[in-house]
Motif scaffolding. Structure first.
Motif, mmCIF file in Angstrom:
data_model
loop_
_atom_site.group_PDB
_atom_site.id
_atom_site.type_symbol
_atom_site.label_atom_id
_atom_site.label_comp_id
_atom_site.label_asym_id
_atom_site.label_seq_id
_atom_site.Cartn_x
_atom_site.Cartn_y
_atom_site.Cartn_z
ATOM 1 N N ALA A 20 -0.990 -2.513 -13.370
ATOM 2 C CA ALA A 20 -1.362 -3.907 -13.625
ATOM 3 C C ALA A 20 -0.192 -4.834 -13.331
ATOM 4 O O ALA A 20 -0.354 -5.894 -12.709
ATOM 5 N N GLU A 21 1.010 -4.388 -13.724
ATOM 6 C CA GLU A 21 2.198 -5.230 -13.545
ATOM 7 C C GLU A 21 2.497 -5.431 -12.062
ATOM 8 O O GLU A 21 2.850 -6.540 -11.636
ATOM 9 N N VAL A 22 2.331 -4.360 -11.273
ATOM 10 C CA VAL A 22 2.621 -4.487 -9.844
ATOM 11 C C VAL A 22 1.606 -5.403 -9.175
ATOM 12 O O VAL A 22 1.961 -6.219 -8.312
ATOM 13 N N ALA A 23 0.328 -5.298 -9.574
ATOM 14 C CA ALA A 23 -0.681 -6.171 -8.970
ATOM 15 C C ALA A 23 -0.347 -7.632 -9.230
ATOM 16 O O ALA A 23 -0.319 -8.457 -8.307
ATOM 17 N N LEU A 83 -6.372 -4.182 -20.335
ATOM 18 C CA LEU A 83 -5.144 -4.521 -19.597
ATOM 19 C C LEU A 83 -5.416 -4.562 -18.098
ATOM 20 O O LEU A 83 -4.995 -5.497 -17.400
ATOM 21 N N LEU A 84 -6.172 -3.564 -17.603
ATOM 22 C CA LEU A 84 -6.465 -3.530 -16.172
ATOM 23 C C LEU A 84 -7.343 -4.702 -15.777
ATOM 24 O O LEU A 84 -7.159 -5.306 -14.710
ATOM 25 N N GLU A 120 10.117 -1.044 -11.480
ATOM 26 C CA GLU A 120 9.357 0.204 -11.366
ATOM 27 C C GLU A 120 10.234 1.404 -11.700
ATOM 28 O O GLU A 120 9.798 2.331 -12.384
ATOM 29 N N ILE A 121 11.480 1.383 -11.196
ATOM 30 C CA ILE A 121 12.394 2.497 -11.490
ATOM 31 C C ILE A 121 12.589 2.632 -12.992
ATOM 32 O O ILE A 121 12.557 3.732 -13.556
ATOM 33 N N LEU A 159 -0.360 13.018 -11.305
ATOM 34 C CA LEU A 159 -0.573 11.571 -11.480
ATOM 35 C C LEU A 159 0.561 10.782 -10.851
ATOM 36 O O LEU A 159 0.335 9.740 -10.228
ATOM 37 N N GLU A 160 1.784 11.281 -11.023
ATOM 38 C CA GLU A 160 2.944 10.579 -10.470
ATOM 39 C C GLU A 160 2.818 10.466 -8.953
ATOM 40 O O GLU A 160 3.067 9.406 -8.375
ATOM 41 N N VAL A 161 2.418 11.588 -8.307
ATOM 42 C CA VAL A 161 2.308 11.548 -6.848
ATOM 43 C C VAL A 161 1.148 10.648 -6.429
ATOM 44 O O VAL A 161 1.284 9.818 -5.518
ATOM 45 N N ILE A 162 0.000 10.783 -7.110
ATOM 46 C CA ILE A 162 -1.186 10.057 -6.650
ATOM 47 C C ILE A 162 -1.046 8.570 -6.933
ATOM 48 O O ILE A 162 -1.254 7.732 -6.046
ATOM 49 N N ILE A 163 -0.694 8.207 -8.156
ATOM 50 C CA ILE A 163 -0.717 6.796 -8.531
ATOM 51 C C ILE A 163 0.577 6.094 -8.138
ATOM 52 O O ILE A 163 0.564 5.067 -7.464
ATOM 53 N N TYR A 164 1.720 6.672 -8.548
ATOM 54 C CA TYR A 164 2.992 5.984 -8.268
ATOM 55 C C TYR A 164 3.322 6.041 -6.775
ATOM 56 O O TYR A 164 3.376 5.016 -6.098
ATOM 57 N N ALA A 165 3.548 7.251 -6.276
ATOM 58 C CA ALA A 165 3.979 7.371 -4.885
ATOM 59 C C ALA A 165 2.852 7.031 -3.924
ATOM 60 O O ALA A 165 3.094 6.678 -2.773
ATOM 61 N N GLY A 166 1.610 7.136 -4.366
ATOM 62 C CA GLY A 166 0.490 6.792 -3.500
ATOM 63 C C GLY A 166 0.119 5.331 -3.614
ATOM 64 O O GLY A 166 0.495 4.508 -2.782
ATOM 65 N N ALA A 167 -0.584 4.985 -4.669
ATOM 66 C CA ALA A 167 -1.223 3.672 -4.745
ATOM 67 C C ALA A 167 -0.223 2.532 -4.873
ATOM 68 O O ALA A 167 -0.265 1.560 -4.117
ATOM 69 N N ILE A 168 0.713 2.652 -5.803
ATOM 70 C CA ILE A 168 1.594 1.509 -6.081
ATOM 71 C C ILE A 168 2.522 1.258 -4.903
ATOM 72 O O ILE A 168 2.760 0.116 -4.495
ATOM 73 N N MET A 169 3.030 2.341 -4.299
ATOM 74 C CA MET A 169 3.926 2.151 -3.157
ATOM 75 C C MET A 169 3.178 1.572 -1.956
ATOM 76 O O MET A 169 3.737 0.801 -1.181
ATOM 77 N N VAL A 170 1.892 1.947 -1.798
ATOM 78 C CA VAL A 170 1.121 1.361 -0.701
ATOM 79 C C VAL A 170 0.972 -0.144 -0.908
ATOM 80 O O VAL A 170 1.069 -0.927 0.050
ATOM 81 N N LEU A 171 0.789 -0.569 -2.164
ATOM 82 C CA LEU A 171 0.738 -2.010 -2.451
ATOM 83 C C LEU A 171 2.032 -2.684 -2.013
ATOM 84 O O LEU A 171 2.005 -3.750 -1.378
ATOM 85 N N PHE A 172 3.164 -2.058 -2.336
ATOM 86 C CA PHE A 172 4.456 -2.624 -1.940
ATOM 87 C C PHE A 172 4.546 -2.744 -0.420
ATOM 88 O O PHE A 172 4.955 -3.777 0.111
ATOM 89 N N VAL A 173 4.170 -1.651 0.267
ATOM 90 C CA VAL A 173 4.280 -1.664 1.730
ATOM 91 C C VAL A 173 3.424 -2.784 2.310
ATOM 92 O O VAL A 173 3.867 -3.540 3.185
ATOM 93 N N PHE A 174 2.198 -2.927 1.803
ATOM 94 C CA PHE A 174 1.318 -3.972 2.316
ATOM 95 C C PHE A 174 1.936 -5.347 2.108
ATOM 96 O O PHE A 174 1.924 -6.190 3.008
#
Lengths: 103, 171
Positions: free
Chosen positions: A74-77, B147-148, A39-40, B54-69
């Motif tokens: 997508a990659e993280v999912a 892709l999604l 990710e970084i 977008l960086e705050v909402i998607i990266y720091a928000g959504a993707i990091m929440v996935l990691f935490v979960f």
């Protein structure tokens, strides 16, 4: 371009972040850390795109960043689903536990 | 205004190094969020406010929440409870809190400081980005949707319980 940040410094920062991510990816053996380092690196690549786009005042760099964010999502999912499966199979997060193939 | 960029860049580098060198995944995640927030501030200074959001909402928000979960799902059992009580001690929050305090200071300066935040720099408005995205780059939008969809199908397929797997602990 008087009081603005030089483009070189933005690129340097992107390269630095990418390098840290690459070193982390090579050094760490925990799959979650390896995914974080990926990710970084993706983020650093996006930063380079946005810096270049801001240098030439074009929206193209930002569009590339949107693509990178989509791909990172997508990659993280997929990666996290793989990590869950990996943990259920091997009961560990060590990437070296999966160093042999079946064939 | 350059100082804001340099300070945010320093925060980004420091927090990213901390991500790579932490032993505990949750600590590393805290620093990773700080790193993403500082990169968002850099985007703002560079004249890309839409991308910063977008960086705050998607990266720091959504993707990091996935990691935490995921990390929380993997840490089941009494050991996790012990860890949890350690996290409440407050010692681990010092590092990320200092870095975030620096970012907050910069944000307050940008909001109420004398000079305009991105003076002398051309701001690429969200309007231009949208026009380009749905004009010449329309194929990218279609490809992203595929892709999604591919990511969704793959995550669903991998997340299924398979009978041949190792027995899962009863929960």
């Amino acid at each position: 371009m008087m009081a603005t940040v030089p483009t070189e410094y933005g690129m340097l920062l992107a390269a630095l972040l990418f390098g840290i991510g690459l070193v982390g990816l090579l050094v760490r053996r925990n799959v979650i850390f390896m995914l974080m380092c990926t990710e970084i690196m993706l983020n650093a690549a996006g930063l380079a795109f946005v810096v270049a786009g801001s240098r030439w005042h074009q929206p193209d760099g930002q569009i590339m960043f949107i693509i990178i964010v989509t791909m990172a999502g997508a990659e993280v999912a997929v990666g996290l689903a793989l990590i869950l499966r990996f943990y259920h199979l091997f009961k560990t997060l060590d990437a070296d536990a999966a160093d042999t193939m079946k064939g | 205004m350059n100082a804001v960029f340099y300070i945010a860049a320093a925060v980004a580098v420091v927090s990213t190094v901390m991500v790579v060198t932490r032993a505990n995944a949750v600590y590393a995640l805290m620093y990773l969020i700080v790193s993403l927030l500082s990169v968002a501030l850099i985007f703002f200074v560079l004249g890309a406010p839409f991308i910063a959001a977008l960086e705050v909402i998607i990266y720091a928000g959504a993707i990091m929440v996935l990691f935490v979960f995921t990390i929380m799902m993997l840490n089941l059992g009494p050991k996790a409870v012990h860890q949890e009580s350690q996290w409440l001690s407050g010692r681990m929050w010092i590092g990320p809190s200092i870095l975030v305090a620096v970012l907050i200071g910069e944000m307050l300066y940008v909001l109420w400081g004398g000079e305009h935040p991105v003076e002398g720099r051309h701001i690429v408005e969200p309007r231009e980005v949208s026009l380009a995205l749905f004009g010449p780059y329309i194929m990218i939008v279609e490809l992203s949707s595929m892709l999604l969809l591919g990511g969704l199908v793959a995550a669903y397929h991998l997340g299924r319980r398979v009978r041949g797997d190792v027995k899962e602990p009863k929960s």
